[in-house]
Design a protein around this motif. Structure first.
Motif, PDB file in Angstrom:
ATOM      1  N   LYS A   1      88.496  13.564  20.760  1.00 41.68           N
ATOM      2  CA  LYS A   1      87.635  13.303  21.915  1.00 41.68           C
ATOM      3  C   LYS A   1      86.929  14.588  22.315  1.00 41.68           C
ATOM      4  N   GLN A   2      85.612  14.480  22.468  1.00 40.57           N
ATOM      5  CA  GLN A   2      84.825  15.646  22.849  1.00 40.57           C
ATOM      6  C   GLN A   2      85.166  16.063  24.276  1.00 40.57           C
ATOM      7  N   GLN A   3      85.334  17.360  24.457  1.00 39.32           N
ATOM      8  CA  GLN A   3      85.620  17.868  25.786  1.00 39.32           C
ATOM      9  C   GLN A   3      84.434  17.613  26.710  1.00 39.32           C
ATOM     10  N   PRO A   4      84.687  17.216  27.955  1.00 42.78           N
ATOM     11  CA  PRO A   4      83.570  17.019  28.886  1.00 42.78           C
ATOM     12  C   PRO A   4      82.874  18.336  29.188  1.00 42.78           C
ATOM     13  N   LEU A   5      81.577  18.236  29.403  1.00 38.77           N
ATOM     14  CA  LEU A   5      80.824  19.421  29.807  1.00 38.77           C
ATOM     15  C   LEU A   5      81.134  19.745  31.264  1.00 38.77           C
ATOM     16  N   LYS A   6      80.983  21.006  31.578  1.00 40.32           N
ATOM     17  CA  LYS A   6      81.168  21.446  32.965  1.00 40.32           C
ATOM     18  C   LYS A   6      79.873  22.108  33.410  1.00 40.32           C
ATOM     19  N   LEU A   7      79.272  21.576  34.469  1.00 40.28           N
ATOM     20  CA  LEU A   7      77.997  22.078  34.951  1.00 40.28           C
ATOM     21  C   LEU A   7      78.115  22.508  36.404  1.00 40.28           C
ATOM     22  N   VAL A   8      77.450  23.605  36.732  1.00 36.66           N
ATOM     23  CA  VAL A   8      77.311  24.012  38.123  1.00 36.66           C
ATOM     24  C   VAL A   8      75.839  23.861  38.495  1.00 36.66           C
ATOM     25  N   VAL A   9      75.609  23.308  39.677  1.00 42.15           N
ATOM     26  CA  VAL A   9      74.250  23.073  40.150  1.00 42.15           C
ATOM     27  C   VAL A   9      74.054  23.877  41.426  1.00 42.15           C
ATOM     28  N   LEU A  10      73.191  24.872  41.377  1.00 46.24           N
ATOM     29  CA  LEU A  10      72.980  25.770  42.505  1.00 46.24           C
ATOM     30  C   LEU A  10      71.583  25.610  43.056  1.00 46.24           C
ATOM     31  N   GLY A  11      71.475  25.699  44.388  1.00 46.27           N
ATOM     32  CA  GLY A  11      70.171  25.631  44.998  1.00 46.27           C
ATOM     33  C   GLY A  11      70.242  25.436  46.492  1.00 46.27           C
ATOM     34  N   ASP A  12      69.245  24.727  47.014  1.00 41.35           N
ATOM     35  CA  ASP A  12      69.087  24.564  48.452  1.00 41.35           C
ATOM     36  C   ASP A  12      69.484  23.148  48.874  1.00 41.35           C
TER      37      ASP A  12
ATOM     38  N   PRO B   1      85.110   5.370  34.661  1.00 44.15           N
ATOM     39  CA  PRO B   1      85.917   5.371  33.429  1.00 44.15           C
ATOM     40  C   PRO B   1      85.082   5.196  32.165  1.00 44.15           C
ATOM     41  N   ASN B   2      83.907   4.567  32.283  1.00 45.06           N
ATOM     42  CA  ASN B   2      83.066   4.320  31.114  1.00 45.06           C
ATOM     43  C   ASN B   2      82.011   5.400  30.894  1.00 45.06           C
ATOM     44  N   SER B   3      82.061   6.468  31.678  1.00 50.86           N
ATOM     45  CA  SER B   3      81.044   7.511  31.581  1.00 50.86           C
ATOM     46  C   SER B   3      81.482   8.608  30.632  1.00 50.86           C
ATOM     47  N   SER B   4      80.619   9.603  30.470  1.00 55.11           N
ATOM     48  CA  SER B   4      80.926  10.746  29.613  1.00 55.11           C
ATOM     49  C   SER B   4      81.996  11.645  30.219  1.00 55.11           C
ATOM     50  N   GLY B   5      82.211  11.488  31.545  1.00 51.87           N
ATOM     51  CA  GLY B   5      83.262  12.263  32.184  1.00 51.87           C
ATOM     52  C   GLY B   5      82.936  13.715  32.408  1.00 51.87           C
ATOM     53  N   HIS B   6      81.650  14.077  32.357  1.00 53.63           N
ATOM     54  CA  HIS B   6      81.282  15.470  32.589  1.00 53.63           C
ATOM     55  C   HIS B   6      81.660  15.892  34.013  1.00 53.63           C
ATOM     56  N   ILE B   7      81.917  17.169  34.173  1.00 54.56           N
ATOM     57  CA  ILE B   7      82.344  17.728  35.458  1.00 54.56           C
ATOM     58  C   ILE B   7      81.147  18.419  36.108  1.00 54.56           C
ATOM     59  N   LEU B   8      80.907  18.087  37.363  1.00 52.05           N
ATOM     60  CA  LEU B   8      79.711  18.557  38.050  1.00 52.05           C
ATOM     61  C   LEU B   8      80.080  19.165  39.393  1.00 52.05           C
ATOM     62  N   TYR B   9      79.669  20.401  39.619  1.00 52.99           N
ATOM     63  CA  TYR B   9      79.926  21.075  40.887  1.00 52.99           C
ATOM     64  C   TYR B   9      78.622  21.227  41.663  1.00 52.99           C
TER      65      TYR B   9
ATOM     66  N   ASN C   1      90.674  27.818  31.735  1.00 54.79           N
ATOM     67  CA  ASN C   1      90.016  29.071  32.106  1.00 54.79           C
ATOM     68  C   ASN C   1      88.635  29.238  31.464  1.00 54.79           C
ATOM     69  N   ARG C   2      88.010  28.131  31.075  1.00 59.39           N
ATOM     70  CA  ARG C   2      86.666  28.222  30.514  1.00 59.39           C
ATOM     71  C   ARG C   2      85.638  28.298  31.640  1.00 59.39           C
ATOM     72  N   VAL C   3      84.579  29.036  31.388  1.00 57.73           N
ATOM     73  CA  VAL C   3      83.471  29.069  32.342  1.00 57.73           C
ATOM     74  C   VAL C   3      82.581  27.856  32.084  1.00 57.73           C
ATOM     75  N   PRO C   4      81.681  27.519  33.019  1.00 54.36           N
ATOM     76  CA  PRO C   4      80.825  26.343  32.836  1.00 54.36           C
ATOM     77  C   PRO C   4      79.948  26.433  31.588  1.00 54.36           C
ATOM     78  N   ASP C   5      79.549  25.254  31.118  1.00 52.29           N
ATOM     79  CA  ASP C   5      78.709  25.167  29.923  1.00 52.29           C
ATOM     80  C   ASP C   5      77.230  25.329  30.236  1.00 52.29           C
ATOM     81  N   LYS C   6      76.809  24.880  31.418  1.00 59.78           N
ATOM     82  CA  LYS C   6      75.403  24.954  31.786  1.00 59.78           C
ATOM     83  C   LYS C   6      75.256  25.181  33.291  1.00 59.78           C
ATOM     84  N   ILE C   7      74.128  25.770  33.637  1.00 60.52           N
ATOM     85  CA  ILE C   7      73.741  25.955  35.036  1.00 60.52           C
ATOM     86  C   ILE C   7      72.444  25.189  35.266  1.00 60.52           C
ATOM     87  N   ILE C   8      72.408  24.396  36.334  1.00 55.30           N
ATOM     88  CA  ILE C   8      71.170  23.764  36.785  1.00 55.30           C
ATOM     89  C   ILE C   8      70.758  24.437  38.084  1.00 55.30           C
TER      90      ILE C   8
END
Length: 228
Positions: free
Chosen positions: A16-27, A52-60, A88-95
């Motif tokens: 199973k592919q690990q879910p992505l972890k994204l941080v979203v920064l802004g106003d 439960p049927n989604s990709s399960g990505h983590i979003l902050y 202890n992994r850092v996020p995969d992407k920044i939005i």
């Protein structure tokens, strides 16, 4: 001679592919102000990914109301480094999504901008370079305001001309660095004044429920985002 047969794997054994972890920064556009039903486009997306049927990505959601380019730059790396709970992994992407507050005129319609344009460009370059040094980056642009509702809070004058100037600086800076940029301002303006008006809150600045629904769909339809 002995024949070796490759073992067969049951479908349930697939990695199973690990879910992505994204941080979203802004106003406030990231914070979701103006959407009491869904909490904004980031929160709506987070809820979809919790299914439960989604990709399960983590979003902050790391949106702060009133933030400008310098405030987001100041907290970027600290926020990024504190989102490493998965082994202890850092996020995969920044939005990123910021810039409209910088464009506001202070006190009167021809007052100085909240962030001087030259200072904005320097801060923008620093923010994008810093973010790219951490991981891959995407940028979601600002929505056009309703000029007839200004001033906001009796002191901030937003207008399309300044918005365009600041968002073009962002677009060109992202283009230079090959950062995907979603031009929400032009997209919404091309849909017409009435369309935009019906998707903004009474304050003329923040999207309403319909606005955040539309904004989320724009993000989901965006090719760089679909590649997630």
């Amino acid at each position: 001679m002995q024949t070796l047969v490759a073992p067969s794997f049951h479908p349930s054994y697939r990695i199973k592919q690990q879910p992505l972890k994204l941080v979203v920064l802004g106003d406030s556009l990231i914070y979701g102000f103006g959407d009491p039903e869904g909490g904004g486009w980031v929160e709506r997306l987070r809820r979809q990914w919790m299914s439960p049927n989604s990709s399960g990505h983590i979003l902050y959601n790391l949106g702060v109301r009133g933030d400008g380019i310098l405030q987001v730059q100041d907290r970027l790396e600290h926020e990024f480094r504190r989102r490493g709970e998965l082994r202890n992994r850092v996020p995969d992407k920044i939005i990123l999504s910021v810039g409209v507050n910088d464009s506001a005129r202070l006190g009167r319609s021809n007052g100085r901008n909240f962030t001087d344009f030259d200072i904005f460009q320097v801060g923008l370059a620093n923010l994008l370079d810093q973010a790219q040094g951490l991981c891959k980056v995407l940028f979601v642009g600002m929505v056009p305001v309703d000029e007839s509702k200004m001033p906001f809070l009796d002191c901030l004058y937003y207008n399309h001309l300044d918005q365009y100037r600041y968002k073009e600086a962002i677009r060109l800076a992202c283009l230079k660095r090959q950062i995907p940029y979603l031009d929400i301002f032009d997209t919404w303006m091309n849909r017409g004044t009435d369309w935009c008006t019906h998707r903004l809150s009474d304050d003329g600045l923040h999207p309403n429920v319909l606005g955040y629904q539309a904004l989320l769909q724009d993000v989901l339809d965006w090719e760089p985002f679909r590649h997630l």
